[in-house]
Motif scaffolding. Structure first.
Motif, PDB file in Angstrom:
ATOM      1  N   GLY A 108     -33.061 -32.580 -13.428  1.00 12.29           N
ATOM      2  CA  GLY A 108     -33.437 -31.332 -14.087  1.00 12.29           C
ATOM      3  C   GLY A 108     -34.760 -30.769 -13.617  1.00 12.29           C
ATOM      4  O   GLY A 108     -35.229 -29.767 -14.156  1.00 12.29           O
TER       5      GLY A 108
ATOM      6  N   LEU B 135     -32.382 -26.858  -9.452  1.00 13.61           N
ATOM      7  CA  LEU B 135     -32.812 -28.065 -10.148  1.00 13.61           C
ATOM      8  C   LEU B 135     -32.103 -29.283  -9.566  1.00 13.61           C
ATOM      9  O   LEU B 135     -30.925 -29.212  -9.193  1.00 13.61           O
ATOM     10  CB  LEU B 135     -32.500 -27.956 -11.648  1.00 13.61           C
ATOM     11  CG  LEU B 135     -33.077 -26.730 -12.373  1.00 13.61           C
ATOM     12  CD1 LEU B 135     -32.643 -26.723 -13.830  1.00 13.61           C
ATOM     13  CD2 LEU B 135     -34.598 -26.686 -12.269  1.00 13.61           C
TER      14      LEU B 135
ATOM     15  N   ARG C 255     -32.631 -22.214 -22.609  1.00  8.42           N
ATOM     16  CA  ARG C 255     -32.120 -23.071 -21.542  1.00  8.42           C
ATOM     17  C   ARG C 255     -33.225 -23.995 -21.029  1.00  8.42           C
ATOM     18  O   ARG C 255     -32.989 -25.175 -20.770  1.00  8.42           O
ATOM     19  CB  ARG C 255     -31.572 -22.203 -20.399  1.00  8.42           C
ATOM     20  CG  ARG C 255     -31.161 -22.984 -19.162  1.00  8.42           C
ATOM     21  CD  ARG C 255     -30.198 -22.203 -18.289  1.00  8.42           C
ATOM     22  NE  ARG C 255     -30.062 -22.772 -16.972  1.00  8.42           N
ATOM     23  CZ  ARG C 255     -29.432 -23.911 -16.685  1.00  8.42           C
ATOM     24  NH1 ARG C 255     -28.907 -24.630 -17.663  1.00  8.42           N
ATOM     25  NH2 ARG C 255     -29.349 -24.339 -15.445  1.00  8.42           N
TER      26      ARG C 255
ATOM     27  N   ASN D 267     -27.285 -26.844  -8.769  1.00  9.93           N
ATOM     28  CA  ASN D 267     -27.589 -26.289 -10.083  1.00  9.93           C
ATOM     29  C   ASN D 267     -28.693 -25.258  -9.895  1.00  9.93           C
ATOM     30  O   ASN D 267     -29.870 -25.591  -9.866  1.00  9.93           O
ATOM     31  CB  ASN D 267     -28.038 -27.409 -11.030  1.00  9.93           C
ATOM     32  CG  ASN D 267     -28.353 -26.904 -12.428  1.00  9.93           C
ATOM     33  OD1 ASN D 267     -28.171 -25.732 -12.740  1.00  9.93           O
ATOM     34  ND2 ASN D 267     -28.844 -27.799 -13.276  1.00  9.93           N
TER      35      ASN D 267
ATOM     36  N   ASN E 194     -33.623 -32.720 -22.367  1.00 11.67           N
ATOM     37  CA  ASN E 194     -32.616 -33.628 -21.792  1.00 11.67           C
ATOM     38  C   ASN E 194     -33.260 -34.548 -20.756  1.00 11.67           C
ATOM     39  O   ASN E 194     -32.965 -35.753 -20.711  1.00 11.67           O
ATOM     40  CB  ASN E 194     -31.488 -32.827 -21.148  1.00 11.67           C
ATOM     41  CG  ASN E 194     -30.586 -32.171 -22.178  1.00 11.67           C
ATOM     42  OD1 ASN E 194     -30.536 -32.594 -23.339  1.00 11.67           O
ATOM     43  ND2 ASN E 194     -29.869 -31.130 -21.774  1.00 11.67           N
TER      44      ASN E 194
ATOM     45  N   LEU F 239     -33.987 -18.522 -16.985  1.00 12.42           N
ATOM     46  CA  LEU F 239     -34.576 -19.801 -17.382  1.00 12.42           C
ATOM     47  C   LEU F 239     -35.718 -19.587 -18.365  1.00 12.42           C
ATOM     48  O   LEU F 239     -35.952 -20.407 -19.247  1.00 12.42           O
ATOM     49  CB  LEU F 239     -35.088 -20.530 -16.138  1.00 12.42           C
ATOM     50  CG  LEU F 239     -35.305 -22.033 -16.234  1.00 12.42           C
ATOM     51  CD1 LEU F 239     -33.993 -22.749 -16.490  1.00 12.42           C
ATOM     52  CD2 LEU F 239     -35.945 -22.560 -14.964  1.00 12.42           C
TER      53      LEU F 239
ATOM     54  N   ASN G 151     -33.746 -26.911 -23.379  1.00  3.71           N
ATOM     55  CA  ASN G 151     -32.663 -27.902 -23.243  1.00  3.71           C
ATOM     56  C   ASN G 151     -32.861 -28.766 -22.000  1.00  3.71           C
ATOM     57  O   ASN G 151     -32.665 -29.982 -22.039  1.00  3.71           O
ATOM     58  CB  ASN G 151     -31.309 -27.192 -23.172  1.00  3.71           C
ATOM     59  CG  ASN G 151     -30.856 -26.665 -24.523  1.00  3.71           C
ATOM     60  OD1 ASN G 151     -31.241 -27.209 -25.564  1.00  3.71           O
ATOM     61  ND2 ASN G 151     -30.049 -25.619 -24.516  1.00  3.71           N
ATOM     62  N   ILE G 152     -33.264 -28.134 -20.894  1.00  2.00           N
ATOM     63  CA  ILE G 152     -33.460 -28.866 -19.642  1.00  2.00           C
ATOM     64  C   ILE G 152     -34.580 -29.904 -19.794  1.00  2.00           C
ATOM     65  O   ILE G 152     -34.425 -31.067 -19.415  1.00  2.00           O
ATOM     66  CB  ILE G 152     -33.781 -27.884 -18.498  1.00  2.00           C
ATOM     67  CG1 ILE G 152     -32.528 -27.066 -18.141  1.00  2.00           C
ATOM     68  CG2 ILE G 152     -34.304 -28.624 -17.267  1.00  2.00           C
ATOM     69  CD1 ILE G 152     -32.802 -25.908 -17.215  1.00  2.00           C
TER      70      ILE G 152
ATOM     71  N   TRP H 145     -42.774 -31.339 -14.882  1.00  2.00           N
ATOM     72  CA  TRP H 145     -41.806 -30.328 -14.421  1.00  2.00           C
ATOM     73  C   TRP H 145     -42.546 -29.115 -13.868  1.00  2.00           C
ATOM     74  O   TRP H 145     -42.225 -28.605 -12.788  1.00  2.00           O
ATOM     75  CB  TRP H 145     -40.919 -29.922 -15.595  1.00  2.00           C
ATOM     76  CG  TRP H 145     -39.723 -29.085 -15.259  1.00  2.00           C
ATOM     77  CD1 TRP H 145     -38.436 -29.511 -15.070  1.00  2.00           C
ATOM     78  CD2 TRP H 145     -39.692 -27.650 -15.102  1.00  2.00           C
ATOM     79  NE1 TRP H 145     -37.605 -28.433 -14.794  1.00  2.00           N
ATOM     80  CE2 TRP H 145     -38.354 -27.283 -14.798  1.00  2.00           C
ATOM     81  CE3 TRP H 145     -40.648 -26.658 -15.184  1.00  2.00           C
ATOM     82  CZ2 TRP H 145     -37.966 -25.970 -14.590  1.00  2.00           C
ATOM     83  CZ3 TRP H 145     -40.273 -25.335 -14.953  1.00  2.00           C
ATOM     84  CH2 TRP H 145     -38.938 -25.006 -14.662  1.00  2.00           C
TER      85      TRP H 145
END
Length: 454
Positions: A109, A105, A48, A30, A55, A37, A51-52, A71
């Motif tokens: 994620g 990723l 995006r 991915n 999620n 991004l 969402n990452i 992250w």
């Protein structure tokens, strides 16, 4: 692909389409272009990146901000140390634009790998010239890409930090996934861990330089400069911009107070006075302060007398900024003085000496003229008590006019030491420093007050 008009290709509309080696499910990876991004959501849809993160937070059953911060920590881990290491060991630097960086990723994620693809330019540091020339004979002369460390640091800071890392900070902040101050603190800490290992000066520049040399893309466009047509030596407009990582040492309580109530008070038994301070309230205090600054004893040194509209414009300009804030001091409940903590990293005085992010200063003004009611020394003590309560503060700066003899006498009694004379646009001033230890040595009772406050 290019646009042609009257038989001539128009530079600036050229488009290069690269093969995507990660396309298709057969790679099992991915991988996303970092620029994609970080871009905003389209047509009201979440980005995006949002969402990452959301999620991942749902799958891990953790708060969104915690996941966003973790992250980002992982992104810094796979980005900063390797890039700084490559520069130190091999002397290689590259235009680390978002459009040149691919981010892989993992299944959760989170960032797993960084890929750097072909781009518009590489450059090398002088300290590794022999190594680079041995690997690619003649490359230094042919490409003219060998740069001394002093010139390399500002340029690489723009590509690596301003364009790339702070672009990710911006994306996370705009999506309200994490507080930007927390993200900036993570960036500062990541570079701080490498400062002792870096021999190029890049990390020191990133951490300590008051201003960064930053490319102004909007101004370049407004000046109708097409980088594709310009001499490579001056292809764009670069500006000095304040170092955002210094926010790690920013004191909200001094510069961005969130209350208008009393923040500190102290009783002086010998004088039988209670002195308190509170942040300036423009709706409540403006008329009073305007009258103060128009008093005869204030005009020569403060030079803030004049019509109300000018003073109001000044207050409404500085109060939202990161430079300084005003406080009102009361003696036995009666407003009698003001002081303005300021941050030299944003204030003009910071350009006149080797300022560091932990420096803070203050302007101090006593409105009262009757000697038996002034209590100037005690009032200044209250101001310094409050300033030195802040853990971000290293030393307090003074830059009173050389003509302000009474002020010079007071600050000497408070522990300030004279460092020299500075010529500023609006005055000639004594540059003075005051440390906690110097202040407490001169005013030992203030050390006790600090312990009580803690």
């Amino acid at each position: 692909m290019a646009v042609k008009f009257n038989g001539r290709i128009i530079n600036g509309f050229n488009i290069s389409i690269r093969r995507n080696p990660f396309y298709g499910s057969n790679t099992g990876k991915n991988v996303t272009l970092l620029a994609a991004l970080c871009q905003d959501g389209i047509l009201g849809q979440p980005s995006r990146l949002r969402n990452i993160i959301e999620n991942a937070a749902g799958n891990l059953d953790l708060p969104v901000e915690q996941v966003a911060l973790d992250w980002f920590k992982q992104y810094l881990h796979i980005c900063i140390r390797p890039i700084v290491g490559i520069l130190n060991i091999y002397g290689l630097a590259c235009e680390f634009h978002q459009q040149n960086v691919m981010l892989e990723l993992d299944k959760t994620g989170f960032p797993a790998k960084v890929y750097f693809r072909d781009n518009q330019g590489f450059f090398f540091r002088e300290g590794r010239k022999d190594l680079v020339s041995a690997a690619l004979p003649g490359v230094a002369d042919e490409s003219q890409s060998m740069i001394d460390e002093e010139s390399l640091a500002p340029k690489y800071t723009y590509y690596l930090v301003t364009n790339n890392i702070l672009g990710v900070v911006n994306a996370l902040g705009c999506c309200q996934l994490a507080d930007e101050r927390k993200l900036i603190n993570l960036v500062y800490k990541a570079f701080r861990e490498l400062e002792d290992e870096d021999e190029t000066g890049l990390v020191s520049y990133i951490l300590h330089k008051r201003n960064w040399y930053t490319k102004g893309n909007l101004i370049t466009s407004l000046r109708n400069i097409n980088e594709a047509d310009e001499n490579l030596e001056y292809p764009a407009v670069f500006l000095d911009t304040p170092n955002p990582l210094h926010k790690y040492f920013f004191s909200d309580k001094l510069i961005k107070p969130q209350t208008k109530d009393i923040v500190y008070s102290r009783y002086f038994e010998e004088e039988n006075v209670n002195i308190s301070i509170r942040p300036f309230d423009i709706e409540k205090d403006f008329e009073m302060v305007h009258e103060w600054f128009n008093r005869e004893h204030a005009k020569p040194f403060w030079k803030m007398d004049g019509p109300k509209r000018d003073l109001e414009l000044w207050f409404r300009t500085i109060l939202p900024g990161d430079e300084q804030h005003s406080f009102i001091g009361c003696v036995n409940g009666i407003p009698q003085f003001s002081f303005e903590p300021y941050w030299p990293m944003r204030d003009i005085v910071g350009a006149y000496y080797e300022s560091v992010p932990t420096d803070y200063g203050t302007h101090f003004f006593v409105a009262e003229t009757q000697k038996d009611k002034k209590f100037s020394f005690q009032s200044f003590q209250v101001a310094l008590d409050y300033i030195f309560m802040m853990p971000e503060v290293g030393k307090c700066i003074g830059e009173a006019s050389v003509d302000a003899v009474p002020t010079d006498r007071i600050i000497t009694r408070l522990g300030y030491t004279r460092e020299g004379v500075i010529e500023m646009p609006h005055k000639t001033a004594y540059l003075t420093f005051c440390t906690r230890e110097g202040y407490w040595e001169k005013c030992p009772e203030s050390r006790f007050e600090a312990k009580v406050s803690d």
